[in-house]
Design a protein around this motif. Sequence first.
Motif, mmCIF file in Angstrom:
data_model
loop_
_atom_site.group_PDB
_atom_site.id
_atom_site.type_symbol
_atom_site.label_atom_id
_atom_site.label_comp_id
_atom_site.label_asym_id
_atom_site.label_seq_id
_atom_site.Cartn_x
_atom_site.Cartn_y
_atom_site.Cartn_z
ATOM 1 N N ASP A 165 0.798 -1.217 0.000
ATOM 2 C CA ASP A 165 0.000 0.000 0.000
ATOM 3 C C ASP A 165 0.839 1.279 0.000
ATOM 4 N N ARG A 166 2.167 1.145 -0.127
ATOM 5 C CA ARG A 166 3.053 2.306 -0.234
ATOM 6 C C ARG A 166 4.073 2.045 -1.348
ATOM 7 N N MET A 167 4.640 3.116 -1.869
ATOM 8 C CA MET A 167 5.737 3.005 -2.817
ATOM 9 C C MET A 167 6.637 4.226 -2.654
ATOM 10 N N PRO A 168 7.911 4.102 -3.003
ATOM 11 C CA PRO A 168 8.775 5.273 -2.944
ATOM 12 C C PRO A 168 8.362 6.290 -4.003
ATOM 13 N N VAL A 169 8.599 7.558 -3.723
ATOM 14 C CA VAL A 169 8.328 8.600 -4.707
ATOM 15 C C VAL A 169 9.409 8.545 -5.781
ATOM 16 N N ILE A 170 8.998 8.243 -7.010
ATOM 17 C CA ILE A 170 9.894 8.233 -8.157
ATOM 18 C C ILE A 170 9.711 9.554 -8.900
ATOM 19 N N LEU A 171 10.799 10.263 -9.095
ATOM 20 C CA LEU A 171 10.731 11.577 -9.727
ATOM 21 C C LEU A 171 10.915 11.471 -11.234
ATOM 22 N N PRO A 172 9.992 12.033 -12.027
ATOM 23 C CA PRO A 172 10.187 12.076 -13.481
ATOM 24 C C PRO A 172 11.432 12.902 -13.813
ATOM 25 N N LYS A 173 12.049 12.616 -14.943
ATOM 26 C CA LYS A 173 13.283 13.301 -15.329
ATOM 27 C C LYS A 173 13.113 14.812 -15.394
ATOM 28 N N ASN A 174 11.928 15.268 -15.816
ATOM 29 C CA ASN A 174 11.727 16.708 -15.958
ATOM 30 C C ASN A 174 11.453 17.422 -14.630
ATOM 31 N N LYS A 175 11.467 16.663 -13.528
ATOM 32 C CA LYS A 175 11.254 17.260 -12.206
ATOM 33 C C LYS A 175 12.513 17.211 -11.332
ATOM 34 N N LEU A 176 13.599 16.649 -11.830
ATOM 35 C CA LEU A 176 14.788 16.474 -11.007
ATOM 36 C C LEU A 176 15.402 17.811 -10.607
ATOM 37 N N ASP A 177 15.490 18.745 -11.551
ATOM 38 C CA ASP A 177 16.077 20.054 -11.237
ATOM 39 C C ASP A 177 15.242 20.802 -10.210
ATOM 40 N N ILE A 178 13.937 20.717 -10.349
ATOM 41 C CA ILE A 178 13.056 21.391 -9.392
ATOM 42 C C ILE A 178 13.249 20.799 -7.997
ATOM 43 N N TRP A 179 13.326 19.474 -7.918
ATOM 44 C CA TRP A 179 13.478 18.818 -6.618
ATOM 45 C C TRP A 179 14.775 19.245 -5.929
ATOM 46 N N LEU A 180 15.823 19.441 -6.688
ATOM 47 C CA LEU A 180 17.120 19.785 -6.108
ATOM 48 C C LEU A 180 17.300 21.286 -5.894
#
Length: 222
Positions: free
Chosen positions: A159-174
């Motif tokens: 019922d859970r999964m790790p958050v996988i970030l799409p490639k186009n969101k990596l810069d925003i996340w960092l």
Amino acid sequence: MCGRFSLFEDIDSLKEQFHFDFPDDLDARYNIAPGQDILTVINNGSGRSGKKMRWGLIPFWAEDEKIGYRMINARAETVDEKASFKHALKQRRCLILTDGFYEWKKEGKQKQPYRFGMKSKQPFALAGLWENWKKDGKEITSCTIITTGPNQVTEKIHDRMPVILPKNKLDIWLDSSFAKPDQIKQLLVPFDADLMDAYPVSTAINSSKNEGKELIAPMNSL
């Protein structure tokens, strides 16, 4: 929760895909467990930099480093509310690189492990938080994996999964200037199930002492 994963991709291939600097080599790992050092990617102010961190976040205010074993995951729904994670969410976000993770499905009295990854077989980035802890002359940099609700692939197992970030969101996340919790949490959603697959693997993965390529082999090929 996310309690095991792998990373066996060649380091040069990882650097090419995720555009980061890292001076060291990297051993292939098929059964990474909490408390071990893992590869992360951070924004060091001038670009992306690879850094090894202990898996299991130790808050900067903690008295005992052992708290990290209870902090291997952070729930997306409450990550901005918990004292252990809310400061890191704003300023200390990282990528945790992997090519697959494991979850267990209860089948009768047994638990069957499954491996999850991309249909493309390519590595991907999990959303992580990190902290630097110092006490009595000891310093540890540690991290945690953020989890969210399941998608159509993972819900059959867990019922859970790790958050996988799409490639186009990596810069925003960092980007530490992107610091409003409400905006950040919009990234913490289940990944596109159409891009993922899953299959059962040997229960040998249950022991963190076991390593080797055979751990990722589908059960029907063993």
